[in-house]
Design a protein around this motif. Structure first.
Motif, PDB file in Angstrom:
ATOM      1  N   GLU A 183      -5.094  73.236  51.459  1.00  0.00           N
ATOM      2  CA  GLU A 183      -6.249  73.635  52.264  1.00  0.00           C
ATOM      3  C   GLU A 183      -6.158  73.054  53.668  1.00  0.00           C
ATOM      4  O   GLU A 183      -6.414  73.753  54.665  1.00  0.00           O
ATOM      5  CB  GLU A 183      -7.552  73.199  51.603  1.00  0.00           C
ATOM      6  N   SER A 184      -5.789  71.794  53.768  1.00  0.00           N
ATOM      7  CA  SER A 184      -5.707  71.152  55.087  1.00  0.00           C
ATOM      8  C   SER A 184      -4.561  71.714  55.924  1.00  0.00           C
ATOM      9  O   SER A 184      -4.606  71.670  57.162  1.00  0.00           O
ATOM     10  CB  SER A 184      -5.541  69.636  54.927  1.00  0.00           C
ATOM     11  N   ILE A 185      -3.544  72.252  55.267  1.00  0.00           N
ATOM     12  CA  ILE A 185      -2.441  72.871  55.999  1.00  0.00           C
ATOM     13  C   ILE A 185      -2.833  74.253  56.504  1.00  0.00           C
ATOM     14  O   ILE A 185      -2.517  74.637  57.640  1.00  0.00           O
ATOM     15  CB  ILE A 185      -1.198  72.979  55.081  1.00  0.00           C
ATOM     16  N   ILE A 186      -3.551  75.007  55.673  1.00  0.00           N
ATOM     17  CA  ILE A 186      -3.883  76.389  56.011  1.00  0.00           C
ATOM     18  C   ILE A 186      -5.091  76.489  56.935  1.00  0.00           C
ATOM     19  O   ILE A 186      -5.124  77.326  57.851  1.00  0.00           O
ATOM     20  CB  ILE A 186      -4.134  77.195  54.714  1.00  0.00           C
ATOM     21  N   ARG A 187      -6.097  75.639  56.749  1.00  0.00           N
ATOM     22  CA  ARG A 187      -7.355  75.774  57.485  1.00  0.00           C
ATOM     23  C   ARG A 187      -7.185  75.838  59.003  1.00  0.00           C
ATOM     24  O   ARG A 187      -7.858  76.647  59.671  1.00  0.00           O
ATOM     25  CB  ARG A 187      -8.318  74.655  57.092  1.00  0.00           C
ATOM     26  N   PRO A 188      -6.327  75.012  59.631  1.00  0.00           N
ATOM     27  CA  PRO A 188      -6.200  75.087  61.101  1.00  0.00           C
ATOM     28  C   PRO A 188      -5.734  76.446  61.622  1.00  0.00           C
ATOM     29  O   PRO A 188      -5.940  76.767  62.798  1.00  0.00           O
ATOM     30  CB  PRO A 188      -5.165  73.988  61.413  1.00  0.00           C
ATOM     31  N   LYS A 189      -5.102  77.244  60.767  1.00  0.00           N
ATOM     32  CA  LYS A 189      -4.645  78.569  61.184  1.00  0.00           C
ATOM     33  C   LYS A 189      -5.737  79.630  61.105  1.00  0.00           C
ATOM     34  O   LYS A 189      -5.546  80.748  61.564  1.00  0.00           O
ATOM     35  CB  LYS A 189      -3.499  79.049  60.273  1.00  0.00           C
ATOM     36  N   CYS A 190      -6.860  79.276  60.477  1.00  0.00           N
ATOM     37  CA  CYS A 190      -7.838  80.285  60.085  1.00  0.00           C
ATOM     38  C   CYS A 190      -8.915  80.527  61.130  1.00  0.00           C
ATOM     39  O   CYS A 190      -9.319  79.616  61.841  1.00  0.00           O
ATOM     40  CB  CYS A 190      -8.496  79.888  58.754  1.00  0.00           C
ATOM     41  N   GLN A 191      -9.388  81.744  61.182  1.00  0.00           N
ATOM     42  CA  GLN A 191     -10.521  82.122  62.012  1.00  0.00           C
ATOM     43  C   GLN A 191     -11.197  83.334  61.407  1.00  0.00           C
ATOM     44  O   GLN A 191     -10.642  83.995  60.526  1.00  0.00           O
ATOM     45  CB  GLN A 191     -10.076  82.435  63.439  1.00  0.00           C
ATOM     46  N   VAL A 192     -12.407  83.608  61.870  1.00  0.00           N
ATOM     47  CA  VAL A 192     -13.171  84.765  61.396  1.00  0.00           C
ATOM     48  C   VAL A 192     -13.312  85.771  62.528  1.00  0.00           C
ATOM     49  O   VAL A 192     -13.748  85.427  63.629  1.00  0.00           O
ATOM     50  CB  VAL A 192     -14.570  84.348  60.892  1.00  0.00           C
ATOM     51  N   ILE A 193     -12.905  86.990  62.278  1.00  0.00           N
ATOM     52  CA  ILE A 193     -13.217  88.119  63.161  1.00  0.00           C
ATOM     53  C   ILE A 193     -13.770  89.215  62.264  1.00  0.00           C
ATOM     54  O   ILE A 193     -13.056  89.738  61.401  1.00  0.00           O
ATOM     55  CB  ILE A 193     -11.994  88.634  63.936  1.00  0.00           C
ATOM     56  N   TYR A 194     -15.037  89.529  62.438  1.00  0.00           N
ATOM     57  CA  TYR A 194     -15.663  90.517  61.577  1.00  0.00           C
ATOM     58  C   TYR A 194     -14.935  91.852  61.643  1.00  0.00           C
ATOM     59  O   TYR A 194     -14.327  92.202  62.659  1.00  0.00           O
ATOM     60  CB  TYR A 194     -17.131  90.719  61.974  1.00  0.00           C
ATOM     61  N   PHE A 195     -15.020  92.574  60.555  1.00  0.00           N
ATOM     62  CA  PHE A 195     -14.433  93.906  60.498  1.00  0.00           C
ATOM     63  C   PHE A 195     -15.076  94.777  61.580  1.00  0.00           C
ATOM     64  O   PHE A 195     -16.298  94.881  61.654  1.00  0.00           O
ATOM     65  CB  PHE A 195     -14.677  94.508  59.113  1.00  0.00           C
TER      66      PHE A 195
END
Length: 370
Positions: A183-195
């Motif tokens: 989780e700590s490895i993947i989370r920094p890559k993540c963001q939300v852009i609504y459909f």
């Protein structure tokens, strides 16, 4: 810009998104597989694409080819060059149905592109009767894809957080030698852009739990209440028996039933409706609900999943009994909802509001440390 778009399940909202990106952004290349047999697509699409996408030396600018596979939807392909004159990387955009780790390993040339993974849904919280029944391989594929992706995009906060916070529990299904700190490895890559939804110019599956939906409607019918219903949507391989049973039971109350291939006809039906209902047990965004609200429908959604993130509390219900009571009151006083003005917002989910974020996402170079 040059963007390689890969969609292993080209149908529904997946098709809607990649078609929109191809139409609105320059120099997009689209490779697809038809939207059927989802589990096989998730497991084997990477190998199929590794063979069907030409290697870099075979790309030529602006060469377009249209063809059909037997008994499958049209697969549209545009070949283009993926290296800029100054050597900068181009972009690969794929939904999380694709095992991106497998594709990058099979095709190192594609693995060098900026890799963006878009989550319409996630398999870590897909509803199953017992947690032990969850098919481990599909969630595991999505975790591996996140590890090799440069950017991971989710269509809602609910989708992102339900995925990230479930990784630890999910990996406990491995009997030993479990990986740590993913989780700590993947989370920094993540963001939300609504459909992004291209709303029209108008004046006004088992995981969707059709059983609950039709039981409520048939209860209203048994109470002698007057209403009409339109059941719209694409039919895939397996159709629950409740659909045919409900169609027969509802009889003259049915106005429209089944898939409307013409988008204009689909929106026309939405504009005729007063209420749009969701009984979903599995929803990470809900394109159809927002389209219906834009067309003037009063939404009724579960107080669960992504819905509290998108809809004000007034439009949420907690139990089937609450849903039934709301609908009974609307049947008796339809003027209440016909005069109602929606108290939420749909504009933030429009392509007009989101196109800048997608353009920036698909053209910005990844960080060197990713």
């Amino acid at each position: 810009m040059s963007i390689l778009i890969i969609e292993a399940f080209y149908g529904g909202s997946h098709q809607q998104l990649v078609d929109l990106l191809q139409e609105e952004l320059d120099s997009c290349v689209l490779y697809t597989l038809p939207a059927k047999k989802w589990h096989w697509r998730a497991r084997t699409a990477a190998l199929s694409f590794s063979q069907s996408i030409p290697s870099s030396e075979h790309y030529s600018k602006n060469k377009q080819k249209n063809y059909k596979r037997k008994n499958e939807r049209e697969i549209r392909t545009t070949y283009t060059t993926f290296l800029l004159p100054n050597g900068k990387k181009r972009t690969l955009f794929a939904s999380s149905v694709l095992n991106l780790a497998e594709l990058a390993a099979l095709r190192p040339d594609l693995g060098k592109l900026k890799k963006i993974l878009y989550f319409h849904e996630n398999q870590l919280v897909y509803p199953v009767k017992k947690y032990q029944e969850r098919d481990f391989q599909y969630g595991y594929n999505q975790i591996l894809s996140c590890l090799v992706a440069d950017v991971v995009v989710f269509n809602s906060i609910f989708n992102m957080e339900s995925f990230l916070t479930s990784i630890g529990k999910f990996l406990k299904l491995i009997p030993d030698h479990r990986p740590k700190d993913l989780e700590s490895i993947i989370r920094p890559k993540c963001q939300v852009i609504y459909f992004p939804i291209r709303f029209p110019d108008v004046s006004r599956e088992h995981d969707k739990d059709p059983e609950s939906f039709f039981k409520v409607l048939m209860h209203l019918k048994n109470l002698g209440l007057n209403f009409h219903v339109s059941v719209l949507g694409e039919t895939f391989t397996d159709v629950p028996d409740i659909f045919s049973e409900a169609k027969k039971a509802l009889g003259s109350s049915v106005l429209h039933w089944g898939y409307l291939p013409c988008k204009e006809d689909y929106f026309r039906v939405l504009c005729m409706a007063d209420v749009v209902i969701s009984t979903a047990k599995h929803e990470f965004f809900g394109v159809a609900m927002l389209e219906a609200v834009y067309c003037g429908c009063y939404p009724l959604c579960p107080k669960d999943l992504v819905y509290p993130e998108i809809f004000p509390a007034e439009y949420l219900y907690s139990t089937p009994e609450q849903l039934s009571k709301r609908l009974q009151s609307f049947c008796k006083r339809p003027d209440i909802i016909r005069k109602h003005l929606y108290k939420g917002e749909v504009a933030p989910f429009s392509w007009a509001a989101l196109h800048g974020k997608f353009r920036s996402l698909l053209t910005t170079e990844p960080r060197e440390d990713l």
